[in-house]
Design a protein around this motif. Structure first.
Motif, mmCIF file in Angstrom:
data_model
loop_
_atom_site.group_PDB
_atom_site.id
_atom_site.type_symbol
_atom_site.label_atom_id
_atom_site.label_comp_id
_atom_site.label_asym_id
_atom_site.label_seq_id
_atom_site.Cartn_x
_atom_site.Cartn_y
_atom_site.Cartn_z
ATOM 1 N N THR A 49 0.844 -1.185 0.000
ATOM 2 C CA THR A 49 0.000 0.000 0.000
ATOM 3 C C THR A 49 0.884 1.241 0.000
ATOM 4 N N SER A 92 -2.614 5.945 4.867
ATOM 5 C CA SER A 92 -3.474 4.768 4.784
ATOM 6 C C SER A 92 -3.121 3.803 5.908
ATOM 7 N N GLY A 127 -2.535 5.507 -0.646
ATOM 8 C CA GLY A 127 -3.465 4.430 -0.360
ATOM 9 C C GLY A 127 -3.690 3.488 -1.514
ATOM 10 N N SER A 142 -7.637 2.710 2.928
ATOM 11 C CA SER A 142 -6.802 2.806 1.735
ATOM 12 C C SER A 142 -7.580 3.586 0.691
ATOM 13 N N THR A 194 -5.254 -6.637 -5.168
ATOM 14 C CA THR A 194 -4.915 -6.393 -3.763
ATOM 15 C C THR A 194 -4.792 -7.689 -2.964
ATOM 16 N N SER A 204 -2.772 0.476 -4.283
ATOM 17 C CA SER A 204 -2.096 -0.811 -4.244
ATOM 18 C C SER A 204 -1.110 -0.894 -5.406
#
Length: 569
Positions: free
Chosen positions: A68, A554, A72, A471, A176, A74
């Motif tokens: 992360t 995040s 926030g 996130s 994710t 991925s």
């Protein structure tokens, strides 16, 4: 792990003064890092572990397919492995772990690590409890995405895995899955459970062996200051655990077997919520600070470059749906008197004033980020019904509930000056409505107290997390209110909302997201399983002379790239 270009911009804003002095001074061999989640477990994927500092402490210890990043988002981590979609009607992902990947104990990373992650997070494996109810075998914090996987094809010892989703199902944010801190060392679980390997047990369905694996996954990776059996905590990242003590914190040192870029500083000491933060910072034991803004009373950050920002986490009151709050009217009564606007004005935006987006006002959505295009439409479902401090509305709802003179116990991890002030303001606002509020915070508080009917509300962020949370995606916020989720500590269970969550997680279409988010938020304002307050303010601070520090608002916190930190004095 490659740091995004945007990171350099953030460093320039936050720590420009530190960078200019880094070229000529001596590098310090150890850096202290303060976070405000408690350090209790290596496995942050359990319902109790989700309330821990694992996401901040271990992203560079337990690596995964993604990490992360500062905003926030991925980002793929090819040091761990790669993933690609296999063409076909059913969503199928081919994973290939890095051929050089090996744990700090010398055991290679394998597809069984992914298989264990899926098994634990899928909800597929169950048992009967003492009352004859069917319950999950693994105490997972949530099953988002993993529950949609039909199987993980894996040959024991292989670096390759094929993940096949259920026909007609998918997961919009599949990238994710198997992320940093989610992939635990399967060979340790297999050894302790006395099974040859995880995959053979999953294929055979051996109930007793599965129960032993689940028991270790649920309980075997807990952390407490003192002597640790380090064989239980091998690392797949640039750092590994060396020790854990009250004075020195959780000590991470360079992992000699790490196959990627070596960490810039050989030692990181992490101090969690239960440490005396003011003492650690004042004594010079800490050089990186990631705390809730105004949470530590009289904190002075002399010698630091510090900034307060609204984060990806929404500060909120997560309510029980049992006991005093069994009636939805009782929950509405409390929401009517909680002074949401006053809370934002007095504790929700310390030293910053934003005209729009995060931190610009009271949060009117639990499930949609305030900087998204759909937020204004979704937030409008609140329709001005709950500005707070509305005593007549609270009294009317209380009468409808049939509850007389209720006492509301609010829990959070103490000490926390901002949350203590929040509870004081709520107490004052709700007293005229006949609602008594008690602050039942404690240093050992855990959100599971809500599930166990020991409190009536938890004051925390997304998923009831005390410290950094959230996130750029809404997964954590959605799943925290879905029936059956391990982080749904208030036990809210609405079939319509459950269906909305499942559809939002599987369908990334913009129109679908807008329509279902409006429906979901409207339902939540009607049923009131939680009361959103404001975007949680965070303080990020880096000591003068520290380079490579990049704030991350995040759930990963500032520790997301701790292996790039360099401190010179």
């Amino acid at each position: 792990m490659r740091i995004p270009v945007v990171g350099a911009v953030v460093v320039g804003v936050l720590a420009a003064g530190a960078l200019t002095s880094c070229s000529s001074n001596t590098q310090v061999p150890s850096i202290g890092y303060a976070v405000d989640n408690p350090i209790t477990t290596y496995n942050g994927n359990t319902s109790q572990g989700a309330y821990s500092a694992a996401p901040q402490a271990f992203p560079r210890v337990l690596t995964g397919m993604t990490y992360t990043a500062p905003f926030g988002q991925s980002v793929a981590d090819t040091d761990f492995g790669t993933a690609s979609v296999v063409p076909g009607e059913t969503l199928t992902i081919q994973y290939r772990l890095n051929s050089a990947g090996v744990y700090s104990d010398g055991v290679p990373t394998t597809c069984e690590d992914l298989a264990l992650t899926w098994a634990a997070r899928s909800g597929k494996f169950t048992r009967n409890d003492d009352r004859g109810n069917t319950v999950p075998l693994f105490d997972a914090a949530d099953t988002a995405g993993y529950a949609d996987i039909e199987r993980v094809d894996c040959q024991p010892g292989s670096k390759d895995a094929t993940v096949v989703f259920r026909p007609g199902r998918g997961f919009a944010n599949w990238k994710t899955l198997f992320s940093a801190t989610e992939v635990m060392p399967s060979h340790v679980a297999a050894r302790v459970a006395n099974v040859p390997n995880i995959e053979s047990v999953l294929q055979s369905g051996d109930a007793e062996a599965l129960a032993r694996i689940a028991d270790f996954w649920n309980n075997g990776w807990k952390l407490a200051p003192g002597d640790l059996d380090l064989s239980l905590f091998p690392s797949s990242g640039p750092y590994r655990i060396e020790s854990f003590s009250e004075d020195d914190g959780l000590v991470l040192v360079a992992n000699e077997r790490w196959w990627g870029e070596k960490p810039a500083t050989p030692r990181i000491a992490i101090f969690g919520k239960r440490a005396d933060m003011k003492d650690k910072i004042d004594s010079g034991a800490v050089e990186v600070v990631d705390l809730g803004a105004k949470s530590v009373q009289d904190l002075q950050l002399s010698g630091f470059t510090a900034v307060n920002d609204p984060s990806r986490s929404v500060e909120q009151l997560v309510l029980s749906t049992q006991g005093v709050f069994a009636s939805v009217d009782a929950r509405r009564a409390f929401a009517s008197c909680v002074p949401r606007q006053k809370l934002f004005d007095e504790v929700g935006h310390p030293d910053y004033n934003r005209s729009q987006g995060p931190g610009s006002g009271v949060s009117n959505s639990r499930i949609v980020q305030s900087d998204t295009l759909i937020y204004p439409t979704v937030a409008a479902t609140e329709a001005g019904k709950y500005p707070g401090g509305d005593v007549p509305a609270a009294q009317a709802a209380l009468t409808a509930s049939g509850v007389t003179a209720p006492t509301i116990r609010i829990g959070y991890i103490a000490p926390d000056e901002r949350r203590a002030q929040t509870v004081r303001l709520i107490t004052e606002a709700c007293a005229p409505a006949g609602i008594t509020v008690q602050d039942v915070s404690s240093p050992d508080f855990n959100a599971t107290a809500l599930r166990d009917d020991q409190v009536d509300a938890v004051l925390a962020g997304i998923g009831s997390v005390s410290g950094p949370a959230g996130s750029a995606l809404n997964t954590d916020a959605l799943i925290a209110l879905r029936g059956g989720s391990g982080t749904n500590y208030g036990r809210f269970d609405n079939p319509r909302f459950n269906q909305i969550v499942d559809n939002l997680l599987s369908d990334g279409n913009d129109n679908t997201q807008l329509r279902l988010s409006v429906d979901g938020e409207s339902l939540l304002w009607s049923e009131m399983p939680s009361i959103p307050l404001f975007d949680q303010p965070r303080t990020t601070a880096f000591a003068d002379g520290l380079g490579g520090g990049i704030k991350n608002l995040s759930k990963a916190g500032a520790g997301w790239n701790m292996d790039r930190w360099v401190l010179r004095k």
